[in-house]
Design a protein around this motif. Structure first.
Motif, PDB file in Angstrom:
ATOM      1  N   VAL A  80       0.863  -1.178   0.000  1.00 15.51           N
ATOM      2  CA  VAL A  80       0.000   0.000   0.000  1.00 15.51           C
ATOM      3  C   VAL A  80       0.901   1.229   0.000  1.00 15.51           C
ATOM      4  CG1 VAL A  80      -1.782   1.275   1.237  1.00 15.51           C
ATOM      5  CG2 VAL A  80      -1.776  -1.222   1.295  1.00 15.51           C
ATOM      6  N   PRO A  81       0.999   1.907  -1.147  1.00 17.27           N
ATOM      7  CA  PRO A  81       1.866   3.093  -1.180  1.00 17.27           C
ATOM      8  C   PRO A  81       1.249   4.242  -0.382  1.00 17.27           C
ATOM      9  CG  PRO A  81       0.765   2.792  -3.296  1.00 17.27           C
ATOM     10  CD  PRO A  81       0.391   1.625  -2.431  1.00 17.27           C
ATOM     11  N   MET A  82       2.091   4.929   0.395  1.00 16.25           N
ATOM     12  CA  MET A  82       1.621   6.089   1.138  1.00 16.25           C
ATOM     13  C   MET A  82       2.796   7.002   1.452  1.00 16.25           C
ATOM     14  SD  MET A  82       0.678   4.542   4.931  1.00 16.25           S
ATOM     15  CE  MET A  82      -0.426   3.309   4.278  1.00 16.25           C
ATOM     16  N   THR A  83       2.453   8.253   1.614  1.00 20.24           N
ATOM     17  CA  THR A  83       3.460   9.244   1.956  1.00 20.24           C
ATOM     18  C   THR A  83       3.817   9.122   3.443  1.00 20.24           C
ATOM     19  OG1 THR A  83       1.840  10.923   2.554  1.00 20.24           O
ATOM     20  CG2 THR A  83       2.529  10.843   0.232  1.00 20.24           C
ATOM     21  N   PRO A  84       4.937   9.694   3.845  1.00 21.74           N
ATOM     22  CA  PRO A  84       5.261   9.690   5.279  1.00 21.74           C
ATOM     23  C   PRO A  84       4.168  10.374   6.115  1.00 21.74           C
ATOM     24  CG  PRO A  84       7.204  10.274   4.008  1.00 21.74           C
ATOM     25  CD  PRO A  84       6.041  10.230   3.051  1.00 21.74           C
ATOM     26  N   ASP A  85       3.590  11.460   5.593  1.00 23.69           N
ATOM     27  CA  ASP A  85       2.517  12.142   6.315  1.00 23.69           C
ATOM     28  C   ASP A  85       1.279  11.251   6.441  1.00 23.69           C
ATOM     29  OD1 ASP A  85       4.076  14.384   6.668  1.00 23.69           O
ATOM     30  OD2 ASP A  85       3.169  15.490   4.994  1.00 23.69           O
ATOM     31  N   HIS A 111       1.254   7.978   6.425  1.00 19.65           N
ATOM     32  CA  HIS A 111       1.600   6.917   7.377  1.00 19.65           C
ATOM     33  C   HIS A 111       1.472   7.425   8.806  1.00 19.65           C
ATOM     34  CE1 HIS A 111       4.166   4.110   9.634  1.00 19.65           C
ATOM     35  NE2 HIS A 111       3.781   3.218   8.733  1.00 19.65           N
ATOM     36  N   ALA A 112       1.962   8.624   9.042  1.00 22.79           N
ATOM     37  CA  ALA A 112       1.880   9.212  10.393  1.00 22.79           C
ATOM     38  C   ALA A 112       0.423   9.433  10.801  1.00 22.79           C
ATOM     39  CB  ALA A 112       2.650  10.527  10.444  1.00 22.79           C
ATOM     40  N   ALA A 113      -0.409   9.875   9.851  1.00 27.65           N
ATOM     41  CA  ALA A 113      -1.825  10.118  10.149  1.00 27.65           C
ATOM     42  C   ALA A 113      -2.531   8.811  10.502  1.00 27.65           C
ATOM     43  CB  ALA A 113      -2.507  10.800   8.969  1.00 27.65           C
ATOM     44  N   LEU A 114      -2.259   7.749   9.750  1.00 30.29           N
ATOM     45  CA  LEU A 114      -2.887   6.462  10.035  1.00 30.29           C
ATOM     46  C   LEU A 114      -2.392   5.894  11.362  1.00 30.29           C
ATOM     47  CD1 LEU A 114      -2.951   4.656   6.557  1.00 30.29           C
ATOM     48  CD2 LEU A 114      -4.800   5.874   7.715  1.00 30.29           C
ATOM     49  N   THR A 115      -1.121   6.084  11.653  1.00 30.13           N
ATOM     50  CA  THR A 115      -0.565   5.612  12.919  1.00 30.13           C
ATOM     51  C   THR A 115      -1.211   6.344  14.096  1.00 30.13           C
ATOM     52  OG1 THR A 115       1.526   5.062  11.843  1.00 30.13           O
ATOM     53  CG2 THR A 115       1.578   5.308  14.228  1.00 30.13           C
ATOM     54  N   GLU A 133      -4.202   7.788  14.072  1.00 30.12           N
ATOM     55  CA  GLU A 133      -5.600   7.348  14.161  1.00 30.12           C
ATOM     56  C   GLU A 133      -5.690   5.992  14.853  1.00 30.12           C
ATOM     57  OE1 GLU A 133      -9.469   6.209  11.389  1.00 30.12           O
ATOM     58  OE2 GLU A 133      -7.673   6.987  10.401  1.00 30.12           O
ATOM     59  N   LEU A 134      -4.780   5.092  14.517  1.00 29.08           N
ATOM     60  CA  LEU A 134      -4.768   3.766  15.131  1.00 29.08           C
ATOM     61  C   LEU A 134      -4.553   3.873  16.640  1.00 29.08           C
ATOM     62  CD1 LEU A 134      -4.819   0.682  14.861  1.00 29.08           C
ATOM     63  CD2 LEU A 134      -2.370   0.778  14.331  1.00 29.08           C
ATOM     64  N   ALA A 135      -3.621   4.708  17.049  1.00 32.97           N
ATOM     65  CA  ALA A 135      -3.360   4.884  18.482  1.00 32.97           C
ATOM     66  C   ALA A 135      -4.591   5.437  19.192  1.00 32.97           C
ATOM     67  CB  ALA A 135      -2.165   5.806  18.685  1.00 32.97           C
ATOM     68  N   ALA A 136      -5.270   6.398  18.573  1.00 33.43           N
ATOM     69  CA  ALA A 136      -6.470   6.985  19.178  1.00 33.43           C
ATOM     70  C   ALA A 136      -7.583   5.947  19.301  1.00 33.43           C
ATOM     71  CB  ALA A 136      -6.938   8.179  18.359  1.00 33.43           C
ATOM     72  N   LEU A 137      -7.749   5.123  18.277  1.00 35.05           N
ATOM     73  CA  LEU A 137      -8.789   4.096  18.316  1.00 35.05           C
ATOM     74  C   LEU A 137      -8.489   3.044  19.388  1.00 35.05           C
ATOM     75  CD1 LEU A 137      -9.467   3.558  14.504  1.00 35.05           C
ATOM     76  CD2 LEU A 137     -10.892   4.786  16.153  1.00 35.05           C
ATOM     77  N   LYS A 138      -7.235   2.665  19.496  1.00 33.38           N
ATOM     78  CA  LYS A 138      -6.864   1.681  20.525  1.00 33.38           C
ATOM     79  C   LYS A 138      -7.081   2.246  21.916  1.00 33.38           C
ATOM     80  CE  LYS A 138      -3.726  -1.300  17.989  1.00 33.38           C
ATOM     81  NZ  LYS A 138      -2.378  -1.886  17.943  1.00 33.38           N
ATOM     82  N   ALA A 139      -6.921   3.555  22.066  1.00 34.53           N
ATOM     83  CA  ALA A 139      -7.159   4.189  23.364  1.00 34.53           C
ATOM     84  C   ALA A 139      -8.648   4.187  23.715  1.00 34.53           C
ATOM     85  CB  ALA A 139      -6.618   5.619  23.348  1.00 34.53           C
ATOM     86  N   GLU A 140      -9.519   4.069  22.715  1.00 33.89           N
ATOM     87  CA  GLU A 140     -10.971   4.032  22.943  1.00 33.89           C
ATOM     88  C   GLU A 140     -11.462   2.665  23.423  1.00 33.89           C
ATOM     89  OE1 GLU A 140     -13.630   6.351  22.521  1.00 33.89           O
ATOM     90  OE2 GLU A 140     -11.928   7.696  22.707  1.00 33.89           O
ATOM     91  N   ARG A 141     -10.677   1.627  23.212  1.00 33.53           N
ATOM     92  CA  ARG A 141     -11.106   0.275  23.572  1.00 33.53           C
ATOM     93  C   ARG A 141     -11.570   0.153  25.023  1.00 33.53           C
ATOM     94  NH1 ARG A 141      -6.528  -3.402  20.570  1.00 33.53           N
ATOM     95  NH2 ARG A 141      -7.813  -4.074  18.817  1.00 33.53           N
ATOM     96  N   ILE A 148      -9.807  -0.684  13.316  1.00 33.24           N
ATOM     97  CA  ILE A 148      -8.467  -1.016  13.809  1.00 33.24           C
ATOM     98  C   ILE A 148      -7.829  -2.080  12.917  1.00 33.24           C
ATOM     99  CG2 ILE A 148      -7.222  -2.190  15.686  1.00 33.24           C
ATOM    100  CD1 ILE A 148      -9.018  -0.597  17.647  1.00 33.24           C
ATOM    101  N   ARG A 149      -8.589  -3.112  12.565  1.00 36.63           N
ATOM    102  CA  ARG A 149      -8.051  -4.173  11.698  1.00 36.63           C
ATOM    103  C   ARG A 149      -7.644  -3.619  10.336  1.00 36.63           C
ATOM    104  NH1 ARG A 149     -11.919  -7.115  14.310  1.00 36.63           N
ATOM    105  NH2 ARG A 149     -13.476  -6.870  12.698  1.00 36.63           N
ATOM    106  N   ILE A 150      -8.461  -2.734   9.780  1.00 31.66           N
ATOM    107  CA  ILE A 150      -8.146  -2.135   8.477  1.00 31.66           C
ATOM    108  C   ILE A 150      -6.852  -1.332   8.561  1.00 31.66           C
ATOM    109  CG2 ILE A 150      -8.877  -0.344   6.833  1.00 31.66           C
ATOM    110  CD1 ILE A 150     -11.781  -1.350   7.327  1.00 31.66           C
ATOM    111  N   LEU A 151      -6.734  -0.499   9.593  1.00 32.76           N
ATOM    112  CA  LEU A 151      -5.536   0.324   9.743  1.00 32.76           C
ATOM    113  C   LEU A 151      -4.296  -0.532   9.977  1.00 32.76           C
ATOM    114  CD1 LEU A 151      -6.903   3.283  11.890  1.00 32.76           C
ATOM    115  CD2 LEU A 151      -6.348   3.293   9.452  1.00 32.76           C
ATOM    116  N   GLU A 152      -4.406  -1.548  10.823  1.00 33.18           N
ATOM    117  CA  GLU A 152      -3.259  -2.419  11.066  1.00 33.18           C
ATOM    118  C   GLU A 152      -2.819  -3.112   9.787  1.00 33.18           C
ATOM    119  OE1 GLU A 152      -3.757  -3.591  15.773  1.00 33.18           O
ATOM    120  OE2 GLU A 152      -4.727  -4.882  14.278  1.00 33.18           O
ATOM    121  N   ASP A 153      -3.781  -3.537   8.979  1.00 37.81           N
ATOM    122  CA  ASP A 153      -3.451  -4.190   7.710  1.00 37.81           C
ATOM    123  C   ASP A 153      -2.746  -3.212   6.768  1.00 37.81           C
ATOM    124  OD1 ASP A 153      -3.644  -6.336   5.661  1.00 37.81           O
ATOM    125  OD2 ASP A 153      -4.992  -4.890   4.697  1.00 37.81           O
TER     126      ASP A 153
END
Length: 77
Positions: A4-9, A11-15, A17-25, A61-66
């Protein structure tokens, strides 16, 4: 595995978002526990809403981790 090609920005945005979602668990788990204590689960709208939110959260979360696992950082310039 398809990359999945992505820019550094991106990648940082998805990372982030993933951290925020995991904090909601824990919050959603707590909401489910409180709703479960209200009694009959068949007619407990709070319980069903919390379970639905949990399902959506876990799916995202699964989508972002993938995506992050398959990320190929590209130069955005």
């Amino acid at each position: 595995m398809e990359r999945v090609p992505m820019t550094p920005d991106g990648h940082a945005a998805l990372t982030a978002e993933l951290a925020a979602l995991k904090a909601e668990r824990p919050k959603i788990s707590q909401e489910i526990g409180i709703a479960r204590d209200h009694g009959d689960l068949k007619e407990n709208a709070e319980y069903h809403a919390a379970k639905e939110r949990q399902g959506l959260l876990e799916g995202r979360i699964r989508i972002l981790e993938d995506k992050l696992a398959r990320a190929q950082i590209i130069d955005g310039t």
